[in-house]
Design a protein around this motif. Structure first.
Motif, mmCIF file in Angstrom:
data_model
loop_
_atom_site.group_PDB
_atom_site.id
_atom_site.type_symbol
_atom_site.label_atom_id
_atom_site.label_comp_id
_atom_site.label_asym_id
_atom_site.label_seq_id
_atom_site.Cartn_x
_atom_site.Cartn_y
_atom_site.Cartn_z
ATOM 1 N N ARG A 4 28.383 49.016 43.874
ATOM 2 C CA ARG A 4 29.327 49.386 44.922
ATOM 3 C C ARG A 4 30.220 48.199 45.245
ATOM 4 O O ARG A 4 29.770 47.048 45.265
ATOM 5 N N TYR A 6 32.785 46.573 48.010
ATOM 6 C CA TYR A 6 33.163 46.594 49.424
ATOM 7 C C TYR A 6 34.387 45.700 49.606
ATOM 8 O O TYR A 6 34.282 44.472 49.701
ATOM 9 N N GLN A 26 22.448 50.565 51.136
ATOM 10 C CA GLN A 26 22.344 50.451 49.675
ATOM 11 C C GLN A 26 21.105 49.690 49.225
ATOM 12 O O GLN A 26 20.480 50.044 48.228
ATOM 13 N N ALA A 180 36.561 52.969 55.745
ATOM 14 C CA ALA A 180 36.167 53.698 54.532
ATOM 15 C C ALA A 180 36.564 52.836 53.344
ATOM 16 O O ALA A 180 37.754 52.699 53.034
ATOM 17 N N PHE A 181 35.558 52.247 52.673
ATOM 18 C CA PHE A 181 35.860 51.338 51.568
ATOM 19 C C PHE A 181 36.586 52.042 50.437
ATOM 20 O O PHE A 181 37.482 51.473 49.806
ATOM 21 N N GLU A 182 36.225 53.306 50.158
ATOM 22 C CA GLU A 182 36.883 54.031 49.077
ATOM 23 C C GLU A 182 38.359 54.239 49.389
ATOM 24 O O GLU A 182 39.230 54.068 48.527
ATOM 25 N N ALA A 183 38.659 54.609 50.651
ATOM 26 C CA ALA A 183 40.051 54.849 51.027
ATOM 27 C C ALA A 183 40.867 53.568 50.959
ATOM 28 O O ALA A 183 42.019 53.563 50.499
ATOM 29 N N GLY A 185 40.255 51.006 49.016
ATOM 30 C CA GLY A 185 40.446 50.701 47.604
ATOM 31 C C GLY A 185 41.571 51.512 46.995
ATOM 32 O O GLY A 185 42.386 50.993 46.212
ATOM 33 N N GLU A 186 41.648 52.787 47.352
ATOM 34 C CA GLU A 186 42.725 53.637 46.827
ATOM 35 C C GLU A 186 44.085 53.164 47.340
ATOM 36 O O GLU A 186 45.076 53.176 46.609
ATOM 37 N N VAL A 231 39.817 44.919 44.536
ATOM 38 C CA VAL A 231 38.951 46.032 44.136
ATOM 39 C C VAL A 231 39.548 46.842 42.996
ATOM 40 O O VAL A 231 38.844 47.151 42.004
ATOM 41 N N PRO A 232 40.832 47.234 43.023
ATOM 42 C CA PRO A 232 41.367 48.005 41.900
ATOM 43 C C PRO A 232 41.248 47.274 40.562
ATOM 44 O O PRO A 232 40.987 47.897 39.529
ATOM 45 N N THR A 235 37.481 47.277 39.335
ATOM 46 C CA THR A 235 36.967 48.577 38.911
ATOM 47 C C THR A 235 37.728 49.143 37.718
ATOM 48 O O THR A 235 37.325 50.159 37.162
#
Length: 773
Positions: A4, A6, A26, A180-183, A185-186, A231-232, A235
């Motif tokens: 994951r 962060y 986690q 929101a880590f996913e948001a 990152g996007e 992050v992008p 990943t």
């Protein structure tokens, strides 16, 4: 469980809370954190209670400590909280950013790359990415870091309709709970897709991906804490060959790392730190306050003012809370932020006083919290010796300014004085003297103390001179004395060696002083050397220093000055005469500090011979000595008792004659009165001589000498001017009959009335002089 990522904002309390919650959920078996891998061995110190944030990782080149950088951590930094969590749960932690050794190696290998003169920041203060351009603060000697071409937080804030990125971040992250880590990152991926790439980022991210590949071979449950900007890239699917090609051929330098104390003041972005935040104290409050964030903040603001003696009641706090919450509601904010709290503080608690608000800002919004490191932290020997002396002398480093009064008759205060003076010699300005020793201040010193984080690097640099503070200061001052090219450079070192009690350096400094004095034939430079030497002789007994050799050198200097002064006073320009007068005053005052009467008597004999030479010259002829200096010599001899009142009046009368050019006489008066105008208050005959001379100056010449006269009389203290005015108002002194006064000439007085009215902005007065009496 898959790995994951962060993505955080460095020094963001919302990110810190979110990371803690995510790691607890986690439970990774390896934690990778953006930071210099050379500091991996220092992670274990986070468990030590003596390591109190704010602190920073300090990295520097082993062969040149001036080439250094910091990685600061606050209690609200996501990386700090992640490391604390991992240490508490026995989870291995690794820093996985590009090694600092590569950065130094590349800078050294570059052709003609210029180094910046000051600390450089990084990404414009967004703080959502990492070290080297992000949360690393460089020191002078480091390669200048490129500024990222886009501010991600500003872009997201603008897209949401905000004109202030900090306010957007507070509303979306700090006041609404975990991000929101996913948001995030996007969002970073979308911004990076439309922005030019930073070559420095590409290199760092290539190294990070390589560490990730190695970590995956032995761990499956990975957690990665890094700036959201990266992050992008981490990943993305990129081949190992591509990354290896970017890293190929990179050179490394030998580096050393340790923990050092930090301050919130240096964490603030306005201090030049790229990943800093505007209000570290506010973010600390957001992270540590469990509830009633607004109320607790305003209570603390009231406490700051109360500590300064400003009456602040609970009613102030209650009304300020209401105002802050009302402003937040009107503006559609989920919670009152710093902007609303600042407005409420200014309007209610500070009652509109910006000075009070500045005090609250300094102590609360920014804060002056100073971190701490354990006593047994790995450090250069000089740093360990300094820490030991600070404990022995009970002199704790603090981030806030504080005044320290020392009584040198006390052993502990004498030790504190020696330490502070030695540190100043080493370029570590922890303490600054606030006022010089005067009169009865022989045993007193006053210092203003403030410890700055960059002193950690200065201590490392000073370690090249010795392993203890005393040894390093001795080496530094001895080298400076040997390298000094002239007398002016070596003279201050004598006093510094005495104040710092560097007995081993004293012989070398005195040899250098004697040698430079013997070779210097400039009388002004010899005279400039006397005051610091006289102060040293005067106050040396307080510190128990052997001053016999210094007394011999000082006496020799004075003999050469007395021999060289007569020819040095001939044919002086106005500027040179003013400089010479200042030197004469300084030497005369300095000799008054000495206990032995012989040097002062020799000096006065020399001045008496010079003054007599001028008196014997024909009035109006070219004087051997400039009038400014001649007048000053007469005043010194009068004050020293070498000239009685009658002789002083006679000499003044010889100068203030019609045959003497007015400009020359004005210079003489300026020199004579440089010691103050109190003499005129008590000697009306002298006042009468000056008054008669003034009234006899021709109108066409008066405007030429007026600036000199204004400068002379304007330097008098207000009580002296008032007393002289009272004397003149009572009638003009009669120069021929001391103690008698001539009647006021009303016709002559009327002549100044039109000019006086113009200066005061009134119409010229009409009518006879007696009508306006």
């Amino acid at each position: 469980m898959p790995e994951r990522f962060y993505g955080v904002r460095h020094h963001g309390p919302g990110s810190a809370r979110a990371v803690l919650a995510a790691l607890t959920e986690q439970r990774p078996d390896l934690l990778l954190i953006e930071g210099p891998p050379e500091a991996d061995d220092l992670v274990r110190w986070v468990a030590d209670k003596g390591l109190e944030p704010p602190v920073a990782l300090l990295g520097y080149a082993a062969d040149d400590p001036r080439r250094a950088a910091y990685w600061p951590f606050a209690v609200f930094s996501p990386e700090w909280q992640a490391i604390r969590w991992a240490v508490d749960h026995d989870v291995p932690v690794r820093f996985f950013d590009l090694p600092y050794a590569y950065r130094l190696g590349e800078a050294r290998a570059g052709d003609g790359a210029e180094l910046p003169e000051a600390e450089t920041g990084a990404d414009g203060g967004t703080g959502i990415d990492g070290p080297f351009g992000d949360d690393a603060e460089t020191r002078p000697g480091e390669p200048e870091q490129p500024v990222r071409p886009v501010d991600p937080i500003a872009e997201l804030a603008a897209a949401a309709g905000y004109d202030d990125p900090e306010r957007w971040w507070e509303d979306i992250v700090e006041h609404r709970g975990a991000p929101a880590f996913e948001a995030i990152g996007e969002a970073m991926a979308a911004i990076r897709a439309e922005s030019p790439e930073d070559p420095d980022d590409l290199l760092r991210e290539a190294y990070m991906r390589g560490v990730l590949r190695e970590a995956r071979k032995s761990h499956r449950n990975l957690a990665v804490v890094c700036g959201a900007w990266h992050v992008p890239a981490l990943t993305a699917t990129v081949s190992a060959g591509h990354d290896n090609a970017l890293l190929k051929g990179r050179r490394k330098s030998k580096v050393t790392f340790t923990w050092v104390p930090w301050t919130y003041g240096r964490l603030a972005s306005w201090q030049g730190y790229g990943a800093g935040v505007r209000s570290p104290g506010w973010y600390h409050h957001l992270f540590t306050a469990q509830d009633e964030v607004v109320t607790r903040w305003l209570v603390a603001a009231a406490g700051v003012l109360r500590a300064e003696g400003v009456p602040t009641s609970s009613a102030h706090v209650i009304e300020a809370v209401r105002l802050a919450e009302a402003l937040a509601t009107i503006r559609g904010r989920p919670l009152a932020g710093l902007a609303e709290l600042t407005e409420a503080t200014r309007s209610v608690i500070c009652e509109g006083d910006d000075l009070r608000l500045d005090l609250v800002d300094r102590q609360l919004v920014v804060g002056e919290r100073l971190g701490a490191v354990p006593d047994d932290m790995p450090a250069v020997p000089l740093a360990r010796d300094l820490a030991a002396q600070q404990r022995t002398l009970r002199l704790k480093p603090e981030a806030l300014d504080r005044e320290l009064d020392l009584d040198l008759r006390k052993e502990i205060d004498l030790g504190r004085s020696r330490l502070l003076h030695r540190l100043r010699l080493l370029g570590i300005g922890w303490g600054e003297p606030t006022r010089g020793r005067q009169g009865k201040g022989t045993f007193r010193e006053t210092w203003r103390l403030r410890w700055l984080p960059e002193f950690a690097v200065a201590v490392v640099e000073a370690g090249a001179h010795g392993t203890t503070v005393q040894h390093a200061a001795t080496t530094k001052i001895t080298t400076a004395a040997q390298d000094a090219e002239g007398l002016a450079e070596v003279t201050p070192l004598v006093e510094q060696a005495l104040l710092a009690d560097l007995t081993d350096a004293y012989p070398a400094v005195l040899r250098a002083l004697h040698h430079r004095a013997a070779l210097d034939a400039d009388v002004t430079r010899l005279m400039a050397a006397v005051p610091p030497l006289a102060r040293t002789l005067r106050y040396g007994d307080v510190r128990g220093t052997e001053l016999g050799p210094l007394r011999t050198v000082t006496t020799g200097l004075l003999v050469r000055i007395c021999v060289g002064l007569p020819p040095a006073l001939r044919s002086l320009s106005d500027d040179a005469a003013r400089t010479m007068r200042d030197h004469i005053d300084a030497v005369h005052a300095a000799l008054g500090l000495l206990e032995e009467p012989e040097p002062r008597e020799r000096w006065l004999d020399t001045l008496a011979g010079l003054a007599a030479r001028d008196t014997e010259a024909h009035p109006g002829a070219d004087q051997p000595t400039h009038g400014l200096v001649a007048g000053r010599l007469t005043r010194i001899l009068h004050d020293a008792g070498r000239l009685d009142a009658d002789e002083t009046r006679r000499r003044m009368g010889l100068v203030l004659t019609p045959g003497t050019p007015p400009a020359q006489a004005a210079h003489w008066i300026e020199g004579f009165l440089a010691g103050g105008g109190l003499l005129f208050v008590h000697d009306t005959a002298l006042l009468g001589l000056v008054d008669e001379w003034l009234t006899g100056i021709a109108p066409e010449v008066f405007t030429d000498v007026l600036p000199l006269l204004r400068r002379t009389f304007g330097a008098f203290a207000p009580p002296e001017r008032r007393a002289i005015g009272e004397r003149v108002r009572g009638g003009r002194p009669d120069a021929d009959q001391p103690g008698q006064r001539l009647p006021l000439d009303h016709d002559r007085a009327a002549g100044v009335l039109p000019t006086l009215a113009t200066l005061l902005g009134h119409q010229p007065l009409l009518g006879g002089p007696r009508a306006h009496g």
